[in-house]
Design a protein around this motif. Structure first.
Motif, PDB file in Angstrom:
ATOM      1  N   ARG A  17      51.620 -18.435  24.813  1.00 49.78           N
ATOM      2  CA  ARG A  17      51.975 -17.131  24.258  1.00 49.78           C
ATOM      3  C   ARG A  17      51.438 -17.100  22.835  1.00 49.78           C
ATOM      4  O   ARG A  17      51.019 -18.130  22.300  1.00 49.78           O
ATOM      5  CB  ARG A  17      53.480 -16.898  24.291  1.00 49.78           C
ATOM      6  CG  ARG A  17      54.289 -17.820  23.424  1.00 49.78           C
ATOM      7  CD  ARG A  17      55.789 -17.542  23.493  1.00 49.78           C
ATOM      8  NE  ARG A  17      56.539 -18.523  22.749  1.00 49.78           N
ATOM      9  CZ  ARG A  17      56.791 -18.466  21.452  1.00 49.78           C
ATOM     10  NH1 ARG A  17      56.334 -17.455  20.741  1.00 49.78           N
ATOM     11  NH2 ARG A  17      57.467 -19.416  20.852  1.00 49.78           N
ATOM     12  N   TYR A  18      51.445 -15.943  22.234  1.00 54.23           N
ATOM     13  CA  TYR A  18      50.932 -15.784  20.885  1.00 54.23           C
ATOM     14  C   TYR A  18      52.014 -15.173  20.011  1.00 54.23           C
ATOM     15  O   TYR A  18      52.674 -14.212  20.418  1.00 54.23           O
ATOM     16  CB  TYR A  18      49.667 -14.920  20.888  1.00 54.23           C
ATOM     17  CG  TYR A  18      48.547 -15.585  21.658  1.00 54.23           C
ATOM     18  CD1 TYR A  18      47.672 -16.444  21.021  1.00 54.23           C
ATOM     19  CD2 TYR A  18      48.407 -15.393  23.027  1.00 54.23           C
ATOM     20  CE1 TYR A  18      46.663 -17.084  21.727  1.00 54.23           C
ATOM     21  CE2 TYR A  18      47.405 -16.027  23.743  1.00 54.23           C
ATOM     22  CZ  TYR A  18      46.535 -16.870  23.080  1.00 54.23           C
ATOM     23  OH  TYR A  18      45.552 -17.511  23.782  1.00 54.23           O
ATOM     24  N   ILE A  19      52.203 -15.720  18.820  1.00 47.47           N
ATOM     25  CA  ILE A  19      53.207 -15.203  17.899  1.00 47.47           C
ATOM     26  C   ILE A  19      52.763 -13.833  17.413  1.00 47.47           C
ATOM     27  O   ILE A  19      51.645 -13.699  16.898  1.00 47.47           O
ATOM     28  CB  ILE A  19      53.414 -16.162  16.716  1.00 47.47           C
ATOM     29  CG1 ILE A  19      53.941 -17.500  17.223  1.00 47.47           C
ATOM     30  CG2 ILE A  19      54.365 -15.557  15.686  1.00 47.47           C
ATOM     31  CD1 ILE A  19      54.060 -18.566  16.161  1.00 47.47           C
ATOM     32  N   PRO A  20      53.615 -12.801  17.568  1.00 46.86           N
ATOM     33  CA  PRO A  20      53.239 -11.463  17.118  1.00 46.86           C
ATOM     34  C   PRO A  20      52.976 -11.447  15.605  1.00 46.86           C
ATOM     35  O   PRO A  20      53.655 -12.111  14.844  1.00 46.86           O
ATOM     36  CB  PRO A  20      54.454 -10.604  17.460  1.00 46.86           C
ATOM     37  CG  PRO A  20      55.242 -11.391  18.450  1.00 46.86           C
ATOM     38  CD  PRO A  20      54.933 -12.833  18.187  1.00 46.86           C
ATOM     39  N   GLY A  21      51.987 -10.695  15.217  1.00 49.02           N
ATOM     40  CA  GLY A  21      51.643 -10.587  13.800  1.00 49.02           C
ATOM     41  C   GLY A  21      50.587 -11.585  13.382  1.00 49.02           C
ATOM     42  O   GLY A  21      49.555 -11.218  12.847  1.00 49.02           O
ATOM     43  N   THR A  22      50.820 -12.877  13.627  1.00 51.02           N
ATOM     44  CA  THR A  22      49.856 -13.898  13.213  1.00 51.02           C
ATOM     45  C   THR A  22      48.872 -14.252  14.323  1.00 51.02           C
ATOM     46  O   THR A  22      47.775 -14.695  14.042  1.00 51.02           O
ATOM     47  CB  THR A  22      50.573 -15.200  12.783  1.00 51.02           C
ATOM     48  OG1 THR A  22      51.266 -15.740  13.913  1.00 51.02           O
ATOM     49  CG2 THR A  22      51.540 -14.958  11.641  1.00 51.02           C
ATOM     50  N   GLY A  23      49.279 -14.076  15.573  1.00 51.05           N
ATOM     51  CA  GLY A  23      48.418 -14.421  16.697  1.00 51.05           C
ATOM     52  C   GLY A  23      48.305 -15.917  16.936  1.00 51.05           C
ATOM     53  O   GLY A  23      47.434 -16.370  17.676  1.00 51.05           O
ATOM     54  N   PRO A  50      60.999 -31.299  27.365  1.00 53.15           N
ATOM     55  CA  PRO A  50      60.313 -30.063  26.973  1.00 53.15           C
ATOM     56  C   PRO A  50      59.478 -30.277  25.707  1.00 53.15           C
ATOM     57  O   PRO A  50      59.921 -30.954  24.770  1.00 53.15           O
ATOM     58  CB  PRO A  50      61.450 -29.072  26.732  1.00 53.15           C
ATOM     59  CG  PRO A  50      62.666 -29.889  26.546  1.00 53.15           C
ATOM     60  CD  PRO A  50      62.433 -31.234  27.170  1.00 53.15           C
ATOM     61  N   VAL A  51      58.268 -29.706  25.696  1.00 54.31           N
ATOM     62  CA  VAL A  51      57.338 -29.869  24.584  1.00 54.31           C
ATOM     63  C   VAL A  51      56.819 -28.503  24.165  1.00 54.31           C
ATOM     64  O   VAL A  51      56.538 -27.646  25.008  1.00 54.31           O
ATOM     65  CB  VAL A  51      56.145 -30.775  24.981  1.00 54.31           C
ATOM     66  CG1 VAL A  51      55.155 -30.920  23.836  1.00 54.31           C
ATOM     67  CG2 VAL A  51      56.629 -32.127  25.454  1.00 54.31           C
ATOM     68  N   GLU A  52      56.675 -28.300  22.846  1.00 52.08           N
ATOM     69  CA  GLU A  52      56.089 -27.072  22.292  1.00 52.08           C
ATOM     70  C   GLU A  52      54.966 -27.481  21.354  1.00 52.08           C
ATOM     71  O   GLU A  52      55.126 -28.382  20.533  1.00 52.08           O
ATOM     72  CB  GLU A  52      57.153 -26.280  21.533  1.00 52.08           C
ATOM     73  CG  GLU A  52      56.648 -24.968  20.975  1.00 52.08           C
ATOM     74  CD  GLU A  52      57.762 -24.213  20.290  1.00 52.08           C
ATOM     75  OE1 GLU A  52      58.273 -23.257  20.891  1.00 52.08           O
ATOM     76  OE2 GLU A  52      58.108 -24.581  19.159  1.00 52.08           O
ATOM     77  N   CYS A  61      45.235 -27.277  25.000  1.00 53.73           N
ATOM     78  CA  CYS A  61      46.157 -27.543  26.105  1.00 53.73           C
ATOM     79  C   CYS A  61      46.036 -26.472  27.187  1.00 53.73           C
ATOM     80  O   CYS A  61      45.943 -26.779  28.372  1.00 53.73           O
ATOM     81  CB  CYS A  61      47.574 -27.596  25.551  1.00 53.73           C
ATOM     82  SG  CYS A  61      48.810 -28.073  26.734  1.00 53.73           S
ATOM     83  N   ALA A  62      46.023 -25.207  26.792  1.00 57.79           N
ATOM     84  CA  ALA A  62      45.945 -24.106  27.749  1.00 57.79           C
ATOM     85  C   ALA A  62      44.621 -24.110  28.510  1.00 57.79           C
ATOM     86  O   ALA A  62      44.578 -23.745  29.682  1.00 57.79           O
ATOM     87  CB  ALA A  62      46.132 -22.778  27.023  1.00 57.79           C
TER      88      ALA A  62
END
Length: 144
Positions: A17-23, A50-52, A61-62
């Motif tokens: 996913r992408y953080i809104p605003g910063t991308g 779980p990993v972020e 990774c994606a």
């Protein structure tokens, strides 16, 4: 000191996913890691961690890491606290990863992955200096 290094297999393809605003890209996935001992019945216990992962490592990774791949992850433990709509306080523990590395080629991963002989590139963070780029300081003013 809060530092963790894990080696395990992805339980499914990473979610990006992408953080809104910063991308900024954020990849999340779960690592399956067998414990290093066997139970009395001869079976092993598996932990699901779980990993972020954020930034360029998340994009790597994606694009290159899929379900069943053996990876090494370096990061730290994070404990997030939140409150449910019912007012219950909960905690969630995860690994906030900084680096990830594929430890096997795509073709040698778990049997349910594709069999093309593509070797994923190793992710190296920018700004890493190799030992050969260091030079000795020859200065009598150095206090040690």
């Amino acid at each position: 000191m809060n530092n963790v290094v894990l080696v395990g297999r992805l339980t499914k393809d990473p979610d990006i996913r992408y953080i809104p605003g910063t991308g900024t890209p954020v990849a999340t996935f779960t690592l399956a890691i067998d414990r290093d001992y066997k139970n009395k019945d001869g079976s092993t216990t598996t932990d699901f961690i779980p990993v972020e992962l954020m930034g360029k490592p998340a994009e790597f990774c994606a694009n290159y890491i899929t379900k069943g791949r053996l990876v090494g992850v370096q990061g730290n433990i994070r404990v997030d606290r939140y409150e449910t709509p019912n007012g219950e306080k909960r905690t969630f523990t995860k690994v906030a990863a900084r680096n990830i590395q594929a430890l096997e080629s795509k073709g040698s991963a778990a049997p349910n992955t594709s069999n093309d002989n593509f070797e994923a590139p190793v992710f190296e963070p920018s700004g890493v200096v190799s030992p050969s780029e260091f030079s000795a300081v020859e200065n009598d003013d150095v206090p040690f």
